[in-house]
Write a protein that holds these residues in place. Structure first.
Motif, PDB file in Angstrom:
ATOM      1  N   GLU A   1      -6.104 -10.187  -0.158  1.00  0.00           N
ATOM      2  CA  GLU A   1      -5.815  -8.924  -0.834  1.00  0.00           C
ATOM      3  C   GLU A   1      -4.344  -8.805  -1.229  1.00  0.00           C
TER       4      GLU A   1
ATOM      5  N   ASP B   1       3.602  -5.246   1.106  1.00  0.00           N
ATOM      6  CA  ASP B   1       2.893  -4.404   2.063  1.00  0.00           C
ATOM      7  C   ASP B   1       2.962  -5.163   3.384  1.00  0.00           C
TER       8      ASP B   1
ATOM      9  N   ASP C   1       2.680  -7.697  -4.426  1.00  0.00           N
ATOM     10  CA  ASP C   1       2.095  -7.588  -5.762  1.00  0.00           C
ATOM     11  C   ASP C   1       2.952  -6.677  -6.645  1.00  0.00           C
TER      12      ASP C   1
ATOM     13  N   ARG D   1       2.724  -3.703  -7.767  1.00  0.00           N
ATOM     14  CA  ARG D   1       2.151  -2.346  -7.732  1.00  0.00           C
ATOM     15  C   ARG D   1       2.996  -1.334  -8.499  1.00  0.00           C
ATOM     16  N   ASN D   2       4.265  -1.662  -8.733  1.00  0.00           N
ATOM     17  CA  ASN D   2       5.132  -0.757  -9.506  1.00  0.00           C
ATOM     18  C   ASN D   2       5.284  -1.218 -10.955  1.00  0.00           C
TER      19      ASN D   2
END
Length: 379
Positions: free
Chosen positions: A341, A357, A345, A347-348
């Motif tokens: 997962e 994370d 990454d 994510r922004n």
């Protein structure tokens, strides 16, 4: 206990004839190459080919070291030889192209191959790993020679002879291995099992110019001016550790390597020989050829209630951090993350650096290894 012989070859630079002659002397001190390898055997040379990089950055085994060994094999009449690695990023042929290693292989008629297929093998004798996925071409070889690079490593402190064997795991299964063996100790024990399964015949380490600091792919080159050779990878890595003033037992592959019977880590059971055949104590070798300023993690391991609590609460642990000013948003760190997962990454958005994370992060530091811009450091 029989002592493990480690050959220490002082070498100022990568002058071809000098490296070649020293390597021949080192092999003679180990009993000669004909004692180690049969003329009829299929030989696989396995350098450290982490990723495409300029030779001066000390990321991969230097082409002159590989070329010198290839020359010796050809001069001694060995015929069936290939070179390969399961690279961290890229393929064997792509990583060596233009480095000079490809020119040496062409000169001596040795084919560089890309591993083509993974084969599942059982290893019930393994203490940590009971199975591996290995390249078909590796399993077809009779004899493997490990040609490693002297470097630091965020997870194992150093990467040398034992760690170089992780390139025997096929392709994407290397990333999967980090999720199966996420701690430094479990990963080290897996590496010991891997070495005991493959049984490389000889381990050679290029430390003429080593890598310190943010290794194994983003550190800084530093002259160590030595090559090391041994049939015992634990003894070789232990001498490497001592030369950089790191206690060998702080290196998980040394600690578990001795406990699991791969080799000797205790210097009382290690014999260091110079090119002239003279024996030198490990302590004297450190005095003569060591570097106390080598940038490597020498932090002592503490086992108490506070460290156990910190680990349980996921605080005061090693973590990868991205330097936003150096990051070019290439996404290699995201692709390198073995966690399904993804622990890192965009994510922004891709206009910003990737974000971690840390609840998902397993501290394998694959992202840091593969970053082409030295934008990821472990703190």
């Amino acid at each position: 206990m029989e002592k493990s012989r480690v050959i220490l070859l002082p070498c100022e630079d990568y002058e071809e004839e000098k490296v070649y002659n020293l390597m021949k002397e080192g092999l003679d001190l180990l009993g000669g190459i004909s004692r180690l390898i049969g003329k009829e055997e299929k030989i696989l040379l396995k350098p450290n080919l982490l990723k495409k990089a300029e030779i001066e950055k000390a990321v991969i085994t230097h082409p002159v070291v590989v070329g010198a060994f290839a020359r010796i094999l050809r001069e001694e009449g060995y015929e069936n030889i290939v070179l390969a690695d399961s690279c961290g990023n890229g393929t064997t042929k792509k990583v060596i192209k233009g480095t000079g290693m490809d020119a040496y292989l062409e000169k001596y008629g040795i084919e560089a191959i890309d591993f083509s297929e993974g084969v599942h093998v059982e290893y019930p004798e393994g203490k940590q790993a009971k199975e591996f996925v290995m390249p078909k071409e590796l399993l077809e070889a009779d004899c493997v020679i490990s040609l490693s690079k002297m470097k630091t490593h965020a997870l194992e402190r150093i990467t040398g002879a034992v760690k170089n064997s992780y390139g025997f795991v096929y392709g994407r299964n290397k990333a999967i291995g980090h999720t199966k063996y996420p701690s430094a100790d479990s990963f080290a024990r897996m590496l010991i099992d891997l070495n005991q399964y493959v049984k490389p015949r000889l381990y050679v380490m290029d430390g003429i110019v080593a890598m310190e600091g943010n290794g194994p792919g983003a550190g800084d080159p530093v002259p160590m001016k030595v090559m090391l050779m041994s049939t015992d990878p634990v003894a070789l890595d232990s001498v490497f550790a001592r030369l950089v003033h790191l206690k060998p037992q702080l290196v998980p592959t040394n600690y578990h390597g001795e406990k699991m019977g791969l080799g000797n880590s205790d210097e009382a059971n290690i014999q260091v020989l110079l090119p002239d055949g003279c024996e030198m104590s490990v302590e004297d070798a450190v005095m003569e050829y060591g570097n106390p300023y080598f940038n490597v993690d020498r932090t002592e391991i503490r086992h108490n209630i506070w460290t156990r609590m910190a680990k349980a609460l996921n605080i005061f642990q090693k973590k990868p951090y991205i330097d936003g000013e150096k990051c070019i948003r290439c996404g290699i760190c995201v692709r390198s993350c073995p966690v399904p997962e993804k622990a890192v990454d965009f994510r922004n958005g891709k206009e910003n650096p990737p974000v971690y994370d840390y609840k998902k992060c397993i501290r394998c530091f694959c992202c840091q290894e593969m970053c082409p811009e030295k934008a990821i450091k472990v703190k």
